[in-house]
Enzyme design. Structure first.
Site, PDB file in Angstrom:
ATOM      1  N   ARG A 107      -0.101   6.436   7.389  1.00 17.37           N
ATOM      2  CA  ARG A 107       0.055   6.698   6.006  1.00 17.37           C
ATOM      3  C   ARG A 107      -0.341   7.928   5.546  1.00 17.37           C
ATOM      4  O   ARG A 107      -0.232   8.378   4.576  1.00 17.37           O
ATOM      5  CB  ARG A 107      -0.619   5.494   5.412  1.00 17.37           C
ATOM      6  CG  ARG A 107       0.057   4.114   5.757  1.00 17.37           C
ATOM      7  CD  ARG A 107      -0.804   3.075   4.534  1.00 17.37           C
ATOM      8  NE  ARG A 107      -0.621   1.704   5.034  1.00 17.37           N
ATOM      9  CZ  ARG A 107       0.245   0.834   4.704  1.00 17.37           C
ATOM     10  NH1 ARG A 107       1.466   1.544   3.899  1.00 17.37           N
ATOM     11  NH2 ARG A 107       0.550  -0.359   4.988  1.00 17.37           N
TER      12      ARG A 107
ATOM     13  N   LYS B  28       0.754  -1.062   0.025  1.00 23.01           N
ATOM     14  CA  LYS B  28      -0.084   0.007   0.137  1.00 23.01           C
ATOM     15  C   LYS B  28       0.773   1.228   0.044  1.00 23.01           C
ATOM     16  O   LYS B  28       0.456   2.471  -0.246  1.00 23.01           O
ATOM     17  CB  LYS B  28      -0.993  -0.019   1.261  1.00 23.01           C
ATOM     18  CG  LYS B  28      -1.881  -1.266   1.437  1.00 23.01           C
ATOM     19  CD  LYS B  28      -2.526  -1.095   2.762  1.00 23.01           C
ATOM     20  CE  LYS B  28      -3.216  -2.642   3.152  1.00 23.01           C
ATOM     21  NZ  LYS B  28      -3.501  -2.703   4.690  1.00 23.01           N
ATOM     22  N   GLY B  29       2.158   1.023   0.360  1.00 21.53           N
ATOM     23  CA  GLY B  29       3.160   2.254   0.518  1.00 21.53           C
ATOM     24  C   GLY B  29       3.224   3.200  -0.306  1.00 21.53           C
ATOM     25  O   GLY B  29       3.358   4.477  -0.168  1.00 21.53           O
TER      26      GLY B  29
ATOM     27  N   ASP C 283      14.701  -0.428   0.608  1.00 21.86           N
ATOM     28  CA  ASP C 283      15.639  -0.501   1.959  1.00 21.86           C
ATOM     29  C   ASP C 283      16.740  -1.642   1.536  1.00 21.86           C
ATOM     30  O   ASP C 283      17.645  -1.344   1.238  1.00 21.86           O
ATOM     31  CB  ASP C 283      14.508  -0.850   2.816  1.00 21.86           C
ATOM     32  CG  ASP C 283      14.982  -1.049   4.202  1.00 21.86           C
ATOM     33  OD1 ASP C 283      16.049  -0.279   4.507  1.00 21.86           O
ATOM     34  OD2 ASP C 283      14.652  -2.148   4.921  1.00 21.86           O
TER      35      ASP C 283
ATOM     36  N   PHE D 222      13.866   4.686  10.279  1.00 27.34           N
ATOM     37  CA  PHE D 222      12.587   4.037  10.108  1.00 27.34           C
ATOM     38  C   PHE D 222      11.721   5.338  10.056  1.00 27.34           C
ATOM     39  O   PHE D 222      11.484   6.267  10.801  1.00 27.34           O
ATOM     40  CB  PHE D 222      11.801   3.308  11.043  1.00 27.34           C
ATOM     41  CG  PHE D 222      10.821   2.656  10.528  1.00 27.34           C
ATOM     42  CD1 PHE D 222      11.216   1.274   9.637  1.00 27.34           C
ATOM     43  CD2 PHE D 222       9.536   3.146  10.708  1.00 27.34           C
ATOM     44  CE1 PHE D 222       9.914   0.815   9.181  1.00 27.34           C
ATOM     45  CE2 PHE D 222       8.408   2.289  10.168  1.00 27.34           C
ATOM     46  CZ  PHE D 222       8.885   1.119   9.621  1.00 27.34           C
ATOM     47  N   VAL D 223      11.051   5.430   8.892  1.00 32.67           N
ATOM     48  CA  VAL D 223      10.315   6.503   8.434  1.00 32.67           C
ATOM     49  C   VAL D 223       8.858   6.402   8.225  1.00 32.67           C
ATOM     50  O   VAL D 223       8.388   5.148   7.668  1.00 32.67           O
ATOM     51  CB  VAL D 223      10.757   7.389   7.091  1.00 32.67           C
ATOM     52  CG1 VAL D 223      11.922   7.808   7.559  1.00 32.67           C
ATOM     53  CG2 VAL D 223      11.044   6.480   5.853  1.00 32.67           C
TER      54      VAL D 223
ATOM     55  N   GLU E 199       7.486   2.568  -6.360  1.00 32.79           N
ATOM     56  CA  GLU E 199       7.635   2.029  -5.115  1.00 32.79           C
ATOM     57  C   GLU E 199       7.760   3.074  -3.967  1.00 32.79           C
ATOM     58  O   GLU E 199       8.207   4.196  -4.378  1.00 32.79           O
ATOM     59  CB  GLU E 199       8.774   0.972  -5.049  1.00 32.79           C
ATOM     60  CG  GLU E 199       9.253   0.269  -3.789  1.00 32.79           C
ATOM     61  CD  GLU E 199       7.978  -0.514  -3.190  1.00 32.79           C
ATOM     62  OE1 GLU E 199       7.072  -0.082  -2.568  1.00 32.79           O
ATOM     63  OE2 GLU E 199       8.452  -1.565  -2.746  1.00 32.79           O
TER      64      GLU E 199
ATOM     65  N   LYS F 140      17.238   3.898   0.944  1.00 28.80           N
ATOM     66  CA  LYS F 140      18.113   3.780   2.090  1.00 28.80           C
ATOM     67  C   LYS F 140      19.329   3.054   1.483  1.00 28.80           C
ATOM     68  O   LYS F 140      19.361   1.932   1.994  1.00 28.80           O
ATOM     69  CB  LYS F 140      17.586   3.083   3.372  1.00 28.80           C
ATOM     70  CG  LYS F 140      16.489   3.915   3.874  1.00 28.80           C
ATOM     71  CD  LYS F 140      16.131   2.916   5.332  1.00 28.80           C
ATOM     72  CE  LYS F 140      14.749   3.586   5.706  1.00 28.80           C
ATOM     73  NZ  LYS F 140      14.182   2.566   6.831  1.00 28.80           N
TER      74      LYS F 140
HETATM   75  P1  IMP Z   1      12.939  -3.912   1.227  1.00 30.49           P
HETATM   76  O1  IMP Z   1      12.678  -5.178   0.693  1.00 30.49           O
HETATM   77  O2  IMP Z   1      13.765  -4.231   2.602  1.00 30.49           O
HETATM   78  O3  IMP Z   1      13.699  -3.044   0.260  1.00 30.49           O
HETATM   79  O4  IMP Z   1      11.748  -3.280   1.845  1.00 30.49           O
HETATM   80  C1  IMP Z   1      11.214  -2.462   1.104  1.00 30.49           C
HETATM   81  C2  IMP Z   1       9.621  -2.473   1.986  1.00 30.49           C
HETATM   82  O5  IMP Z   1       9.708  -2.275   3.264  1.00 30.49           O
HETATM   83  C3  IMP Z   1       8.922  -1.041   1.462  1.00 30.49           C
HETATM   84  O6  IMP Z   1       8.153  -1.105   0.246  1.00 30.49           O
HETATM   85  C4  IMP Z   1       8.141  -0.579   2.562  1.00 30.49           C
HETATM   86  O7  IMP Z   1       7.097  -1.063   2.623  1.00 30.49           O
HETATM   87  C5  IMP Z   1       9.037  -1.462   3.820  1.00 30.49           C
HETATM   88  N1  IMP Z   1       9.942  -0.327   4.514  1.00 30.49           N
HETATM   89  C6  IMP Z   1      11.324  -0.418   4.348  1.00 30.49           C
HETATM   90  N2  IMP Z   1      11.806   0.833   5.047  1.00 30.49           N
HETATM   91  C7  IMP Z   1      10.721   1.347   5.708  1.00 30.49           C
HETATM   92  C8  IMP Z   1      10.661   2.434   6.444  1.00 30.49           C
HETATM   93  O8  IMP Z   1      11.430   3.035   6.945  1.00 30.49           O
HETATM   94  N3  IMP Z   1       9.264   2.731   6.916  1.00 30.49           N
HETATM   95  C9  IMP Z   1       8.315   2.120   6.556  1.00 30.49           C
HETATM   96  N4  IMP Z   1       8.153   0.843   5.646  1.00 30.49           N
HETATM   97  C10 IMP Z   1       9.542   0.536   5.208  1.00 30.49           C
HETATM   98 MG    MG Z   2       6.207  -0.976   0.096  1.00 31.23          MG
END
Ligand code: IMP
Ligand code: MG
Length: 191
Positions: A182, A60-61, A120, A169-170, A116, A148
């Site tokens: 959100r 949903k982000g 992260d 964390f944001v 996206e 990040k």
């Molecule tokens: P990744 O697979 O570790 O790159 O994570 C990506 C997903 O994790 C993103 O689409 C977000 O939904 C969630 N995520 C990563 N960092 C944060 C954050 O700082 N705040 C909120 N959601 C995060």
């Molecule tokens: Mg996401």
């Protein structure tokens, strides 16, 4: 300014409950809006003015980023949505990606752009790029509002990055903690 009205977060988030002392506005609504306008112009410049851009938003982000980016975009645009789960609980990655909701339509011959919220570890995006590339789009690119870089576990290519941020964390502007925050217009760092 008091950003958060006091309320009870479900465990295990209670310990992370933000207070005005532990939250920092990292990006104001105005900063986000101006960067999103720039990104829309940059993306359109990289394609032809009449190319249809098929924006695939990751639920949903990315919903708020998609909504502003799509409105800032000139020329033909179509939308679809996909949902994956990568974070089982709270703020740490489970390292696992699951497809929760697939796209409504195929991608063959289309100019696809993954929209996206944040990259992260990169695991979610690497998974999405792999499964979408297999559907034979004419082109596949990725736009992320936030990155990040220090957290990356896998070398994943992102074509358009709104802001690179440090490892905090944001929440806000689509991003959540336990489904909260959100709806904030700004991006806030917790802790
Ligand atoms: P990744 O697979 O570790 O790159 O994570 C990506 C997903 O994790 C993103 O689409 C977000 O939904 C969630 N995520 C990563 N960092 C944060 C954050 O700082 N705040 C909120 N959601 C995060
Ligand atoms: Mg996401």
């Amino acid at each position: 300014m008091l950003l958060f009205a006091p309320f009870r977060l479900p465990t295990p988030f209670a310990a992370l409950m933000p207070t005005p002392e532990t939250t920092t506005v990292l990006l104001t609504a105005a900063q986000i809006q101006s960067r999103v306008q720039e990104m829309a112009a940059e993306i359109r410049r990289d394609y032809g003015p009449t190319d249809e851009l098929h924006l695939v938003a990751v639920l949903k982000g990315a919903f708020m980023f998609l909504s502003d980016l799509a409105r800032a975009m000139t020329g033909p645009v179509s939308l679809d949505f996909i949902a994956v789960s990568s974070y089982a609980k709270g703020t740490t990655s489970s390292g696992e990606v699951r497809l929760l909701k697939d796209l409504d339509a195929g991608l063959q011959g289309r100019h696809v752009i993954i929209i996206e919220d944040i990259v992260d570890t990169g695991l979610t995006l690497a998974y999405l790029q792999e499964i979408l590339r297999a559907r034979d789009p004419q082109s596949l690119r990725t736009a992320c509002l936030l990155s990040k870089p220090s957290r990356r576990q896998i070398d994943v290519h992102v074509d358009y990055v709104g802001f690179s941020i440090e490892d905090r964390f944001v929440v806000g502007y689509g991003l959540d903690l336990g489904e909260q925050y959100r709806n904030l217009r700004e991006i806030v760092a917790l802790g």
